[in-house]
Design a protein around this motif. Structure first.
Motif, PDB file in Angstrom:
ATOM      1  N   ALA A  13      -1.568 -15.062  15.974  1.00 46.16           N
ATOM      2  CA  ALA A  13      -1.985 -15.128  14.565  1.00 46.16           C
ATOM      3  C   ALA A  13      -1.527 -13.921  13.745  1.00 46.16           C
ATOM      4  CB  ALA A  13      -3.505 -15.272  14.472  1.00 46.16           C
ATOM      5  N   TYR A  14      -1.531 -12.744  14.348  1.00 46.61           N
ATOM      6  CA  TYR A  14      -1.219 -11.521  13.606  1.00 46.61           C
ATOM      7  C   TYR A  14       0.120 -10.897  13.980  1.00 46.61           C
ATOM      8  CZ  TYR A  14      -5.784 -10.938  11.381  1.00 46.61           C
ATOM      9  OH  TYR A  14      -6.898 -11.085  10.597  1.00 46.61           O
TER      10      TYR A  14
ATOM     11  N   GLN B  97       5.898  -6.767  10.842  1.00 50.24           N
ATOM     12  CA  GLN B  97       6.359  -6.473   9.482  1.00 50.24           C
ATOM     13  C   GLN B  97       5.778  -5.145   8.995  1.00 50.24           C
ATOM     14  OE1 GLN B  97       5.073  -9.317   6.514  1.00 50.24           O
ATOM     15  NE2 GLN B  97       6.893  -8.943   5.285  1.00 50.24           N
ATOM     16  N   TRP B  98       4.498  -4.897   9.279  1.00 51.33           N
ATOM     17  CA  TRP B  98       3.838  -3.647   8.899  1.00 51.33           C
ATOM     18  C   TRP B  98       4.571  -2.465   9.532  1.00 51.33           C
ATOM     19  CZ3 TRP B  98       1.572   0.243  11.720  1.00 51.33           C
ATOM     20  CH2 TRP B  98       0.762   1.139  11.026  1.00 51.33           C
TER      21      TRP B  98
ATOM     22  N   PRO C  91       5.862   1.753   1.601  1.00 50.53           N
ATOM     23  CA  PRO C  91       4.991   0.573   1.695  1.00 50.53           C
ATOM     24  C   PRO C  91       4.122   0.463   0.439  1.00 50.53           C
ATOM     25  CG  PRO C  91       4.796   1.959   3.656  1.00 50.53           C
ATOM     26  CD  PRO C  91       5.618   2.713   2.657  1.00 50.53           C
ATOM     27  N   THR C  92       3.926  -0.760  -0.008  1.00 51.67           N
ATOM     28  CA  THR C  92       3.082  -0.957  -1.185  1.00 51.67           C
ATOM     29  C   THR C  92       1.630  -1.089  -0.751  1.00 51.67           C
ATOM     30  OG1 THR C  92       3.421  -3.335  -1.084  1.00 51.67           O
ATOM     31  CG2 THR C  92       4.907  -2.096  -2.491  1.00 51.67           C
ATOM     32  N   LYS C  93       0.773  -0.542  -1.575  1.00 54.33           N
ATOM     33  CA  LYS C  93      -0.667  -0.650  -1.315  1.00 54.33           C
ATOM     34  C   LYS C  93      -1.256  -1.650  -2.284  1.00 54.33           C
ATOM     35  CE  LYS C  93      -1.175   3.970   0.523  1.00 54.33           C
ATOM     36  NZ  LYS C  93      -1.972   5.187   0.548  1.00 54.33           N
TER      37      LYS C  93
ATOM     38  N   PHE D 229       8.490   2.128   9.527  1.00 54.25           N
ATOM     39  CA  PHE D 229       9.611   2.752  10.231  1.00 54.25           C
ATOM     40  C   PHE D 229      10.807   2.900   9.293  1.00 54.25           C
ATOM     41  CE2 PHE D 229      13.418   2.865  12.806  1.00 54.25           C
ATOM     42  CZ  PHE D 229      13.080   3.759  13.816  1.00 54.25           C
ATOM     43  N   ALA D 230      11.118   1.848   8.546  1.00 51.20           N
ATOM     44  CA  ALA D 230      12.251   1.894   7.613  1.00 51.20           C
ATOM     45  C   ALA D 230      12.037   2.971   6.556  1.00 51.20           C
ATOM     46  CB  ALA D 230      12.459   0.530   6.956  1.00 51.20           C
ATOM     47  N   HIS D 231      10.809   3.111   6.079  1.00 47.53           N
ATOM     48  CA  HIS D 231      10.520   4.129   5.066  1.00 47.53           C
ATOM     49  C   HIS D 231      10.673   5.529   5.653  1.00 47.53           C
ATOM     50  CE1 HIS D 231       8.731   6.223   1.724  1.00 47.53           C
ATOM     51  NE2 HIS D 231       7.777   6.690   2.493  1.00 47.53           N
TER      52      HIS D 231
END
Length: 144
Positions: free
Chosen positions: A43-44, A50-51, A66-68, A56-58
């Motif tokens: 499910a997650y 993706q999280w 990441p957007t909050k 990692f990419a940032h």
């Protein structure tokens, strides 16, 4: 490559549990925890990967921050998590029922039966969290 093999590893975990119980082992908390893990993984799994990829990419590849989420966007995400958790719990309950049937002995499967209470607690906590953020949305921070 390893992340792509996660569903295969999940199936191996399920098979190992089933074989262990079919050979006469008494179910333990670990057998029940494996059922919950399988449900959460299905499910997650995509959301967790993706999280991690975004962070990692940032951090290491000059990706965007990441957007909050705040206010109604955060509340909506909480309700999407309620659905994900419901799917995870349905899968976990199904696996538990399967393992209980394989054990075919109430004495040997008592640890699995007790896991249904934990599933109920998880559902209640997730629902209370979503209701709380519906009534009291997460506020956008004030920048000074």
């Amino acid at each position: 490559m390893l992340l792509a093999l996660t569903p295969v590893l999940d199936l191996i975990l399920l098979a190992a549990n089933a074989i262990d119980l079919s050979r006469g082992s008494t179910a333990t908390f670990a057998h029940g925890l494996a059922a919950i893990y399988l449900g959460v993984s299905v499910a997650y799994g995509h959301k967790m990967i993706q999280w991690a990829d975004t962070r990692f990419a940032h951090r290491f590849a000059d990706g965007p921050a990441p957007t909050k989420r705040y206010e109604s966007a955060y509340t909506a995400e909480c309700w999407r998590d309620v659905v994900r958790t419901g799917i995870a719990l349905a899968i976990a309950a199904s696996v538990l029922w399967l393992l209980i049937a394989i054990a075919s002995d109430p004495q040997r499967s008592a640890a699995l039966t007790s896991m249904f209470g934990i599933l109920g607690i998880i559902a209640a906590v997730e629902l209370v969290r979503a209701i709380g953020y519906t009534l009291w949305p997460k506020k956008t921070p004030v920048v000074a």
